[in-house]
Design a protein around this motif. Structure first.
Motif, PDB file in Angstrom:
ATOM      1  N   ALA A  95       0.912  -1.362  -0.001  1.00 22.57           N
ATOM      2  CA  ALA A  95       0.007  -0.088  -0.055  1.00 22.57           C
ATOM      3  C   ALA A  95       0.956   1.201  -0.043  1.00 22.57           C
ATOM      4  O   ALA A  95       0.704   2.284  -0.624  1.00 22.57           O
ATOM      5  CB  ALA A  95      -1.013  -0.055   1.271  1.00 22.57           C
ATOM      6  N   ASP A  96       1.957   1.492   0.835  1.00 19.76           N
ATOM      7  CA  ASP A  96       2.747   2.512   0.681  1.00 19.76           C
ATOM      8  C   ASP A  96       3.418   2.582  -0.430  1.00 19.76           C
ATOM      9  O   ASP A  96       3.639   3.597  -0.920  1.00 19.76           O
ATOM     10  CB  ASP A  96       4.043   2.160   1.910  1.00 19.76           C
ATOM     11  N   ILE A  97       3.820   1.605  -1.155  1.00 19.18           N
ATOM     12  CA  ILE A  97       4.535   1.784  -2.583  1.00 19.18           C
ATOM     13  C   ILE A  97       3.179   2.329  -3.645  1.00 19.18           C
ATOM     14  O   ILE A  97       3.461   3.122  -4.313  1.00 19.18           O
ATOM     15  CB  ILE A  97       4.842   0.350  -3.120  1.00 19.18           C
ATOM     16  N   VAL A 103       3.752   5.640  -5.497  1.00 15.15           N
ATOM     17  CA  VAL A 103       3.511   6.034  -7.093  1.00 15.15           C
ATOM     18  C   VAL A 103       2.414   7.299  -7.523  1.00 15.15           C
ATOM     19  O   VAL A 103       2.828   7.846  -8.462  1.00 15.15           O
ATOM     20  CB  VAL A 103       3.577   4.387  -7.749  1.00 15.15           C
ATOM     21  N   ARG A 104       1.393   6.754  -6.901  1.00 12.72           N
ATOM     22  CA  ARG A 104       0.161   7.486  -7.230  1.00 12.72           C
ATOM     23  C   ARG A 104       0.653   9.129  -6.888  1.00 12.72           C
ATOM     24  O   ARG A 104       0.244   9.927  -7.645  1.00 12.72           O
ATOM     25  CB  ARG A 104      -0.916   7.190  -6.621  1.00 12.72           C
ATOM     26  N   ALA A 105       1.101   9.067  -5.779  1.00  9.76           N
ATOM     27  CA  ALA A 105       1.311  10.578  -5.195  1.00  9.76           C
ATOM     28  C   ALA A 105       2.302  11.236  -6.111  1.00  9.76           C
ATOM     29  O   ALA A 105       2.399  12.616  -6.412  1.00  9.76           O
ATOM     30  CB  ALA A 105       1.739  10.416  -3.791  1.00  9.76           C
ATOM     31  N   SER A 138      13.473   7.673  -8.700  1.00 12.88           N
ATOM     32  CA  SER A 138      14.041   7.435  -7.596  1.00 12.88           C
ATOM     33  C   SER A 138      13.430   6.570  -6.627  1.00 12.88           C
ATOM     34  O   SER A 138      13.858   5.728  -5.862  1.00 12.88           O
ATOM     35  CB  SER A 138      13.969   8.869  -6.785  1.00 12.88           C
ATOM     36  N   ILE A 139      11.771   6.218  -6.898  1.00 19.61           N
ATOM     37  CA  ILE A 139      11.027   5.264  -6.186  1.00 19.61           C
ATOM     38  C   ILE A 139      11.561   3.891  -6.398  1.00 19.61           C
ATOM     39  O   ILE A 139      11.945   2.952  -5.815  1.00 19.61           O
ATOM     40  CB  ILE A 139       9.544   5.217  -6.455  1.00 19.61           C
TER      41      ILE A 139
END
Length: 339
Positions: free
Chosen positions: A208-210, A214-216, A251-252
């Motif tokens: 969920a954090d990932i 990505v969406r943010a 970067s992610i």
């Protein structure tokens, strides 16, 4: 008693009486033979249309036969699964399965708060089989009194309702409740003392954090949004993921290459659907060894997760047949089977 403290009580009672637990596991192991294998899912894919799919499923023990529409069939199969688990477990043992149902509670909480905001009922928005009755949540939201809820849910409900009523920001309302839901699942898994439930909570929270990062990043969300949305977990460093999200998608990906999610990066690049499939397939790999752990609730929890995974795959096939989607598009989203 508040669910926040419930799992501490259960820690010393993870093992049921040996004869009861082995009997429950034996029955679950027999039920595993009814799960759809990869070959069975392939046979389902080869059906010409949804009606043929339903006939095939009925032959495999799905049903009852009078419920022969896709949604009724899927709903019935889920209800049969939970009915079986309730038959095999004591009331106290059933609390181990709450973390699989928390998402429904928090979804229903969002629906109840938004319903109270617009001041009219909304049809077909609530989910069944949560741990808290829907009518209780609706009454709490309508009365602006959440004191009957578990403490952590009460706090997020009060904050989310205040935000919605004061600002009209439904997205922020969702973020507050979604974060609390993740935190509840994660804490329940940690506190259970059960390896499978702990790993389940970890995967749900980390993935969920990932997805949030990505969406943010794609939406250009600021640091405040990330801070509000992320939930701390062992497999992800929230500060490092947040910093990566502010610097861009590359970067992610670079950060994730250094984590246990490294092999998910190619799927994340494809899109959220591909990453969701990766998560479900990883979960199947995690739960398969648990079927041999005969003296804990793990085989029963594994069966529930396997059944939900199976229902998800069947739903995709039925939806694809109804909407005339190309077979390759359906296949690329099918999950690995448990058996």
């Amino acid at each position: 008693m508040d669910k926040e403290f419930l799992y501490d009580e259960l820690l010393d009672d993870e093992l049921l009486p040996e004869e009861l637990m082995t009997s429950a596991v034996a029955q679950i192991r027999a039920k595993e033979n009814t799960l759809l294998s990869d070959q069975a899912l392939e046979n389902l894919m080869n059906c010409q249309n949804a009606d043929e799919c339903i006939f095939y499923l009925l032959e495999r023990g799905w049903g009852p036969t009078e419920h022969n529409t896709p949604e009724e069939l899927l709903k019935e199969e889920k209800e049969k699964c939970w009915k079986l688990i309730k038959q095999l477990c004591s009331e106290k043992q059933m609390h181990y399965f709450d973390l699989f149902r928390f998402s429904r509670d928090y979804h229903n909480l969002k629906a109840a708060i938004k319903e109270s905001y617009i001041q009219k009922p909304v049809k077909d928005v609530y989910m069944e089989d949560g741990t808290i009755p829907v009518e209780q949540l609706r009454k709490c939201a309508a009365d602006n009194d959440f004191s009957s809820l578990p403490y952590t849910m009460m706090r997020c409900a009060e904050e989310a309702r205040n935000v919605l009523f004061q600002t009209g920001d439904s997205q922020l309302c969702d973020v507050i409740i979604d974060k609390a839901a993740l935190a509840a699942v994660y804490k329940a898994g940690k506190d259970s003392g059960n390896e499978l439930l702990r790993e389940y909570g970890e995967l749900k929270c980390g993935s969920a954090d990932i997805n949030i990062a990505v969406r943010a990043c794609r939406a250009g969300k600021d640091s405040d949004f990330l801070q509000r949305a992320f939930v701390e977990c062992d497999s992800i460093s929230v500060p490092r993921l947040a910093a990566a999200a502010r610097n861009g998608l590359d970067s992610i990906y670079e950060y994730l290459e250094m984590t246990s999610y490294a092999d998910a990066v190619p799927e994340i690049k494809k899109g959220s659907a591909a990453f969701d499939k990766w998560c479900d397939d990883r979960l199947m790999k995690l739960i398969r060894p648990q079927k041999y752990n005969a003296f804990t609730v793990s085989p029963l929890a594994a069966f529930v997760l396997a059944k939900e995974n199976e229902i998800k795959s069947v739903r995709m096939i039925l939806s694809g047949k109804i909407n005339d989607l190309p077979e390759d598009k359906i296949r690329e989203r099918l999950r690995e089977s448990y058996v």
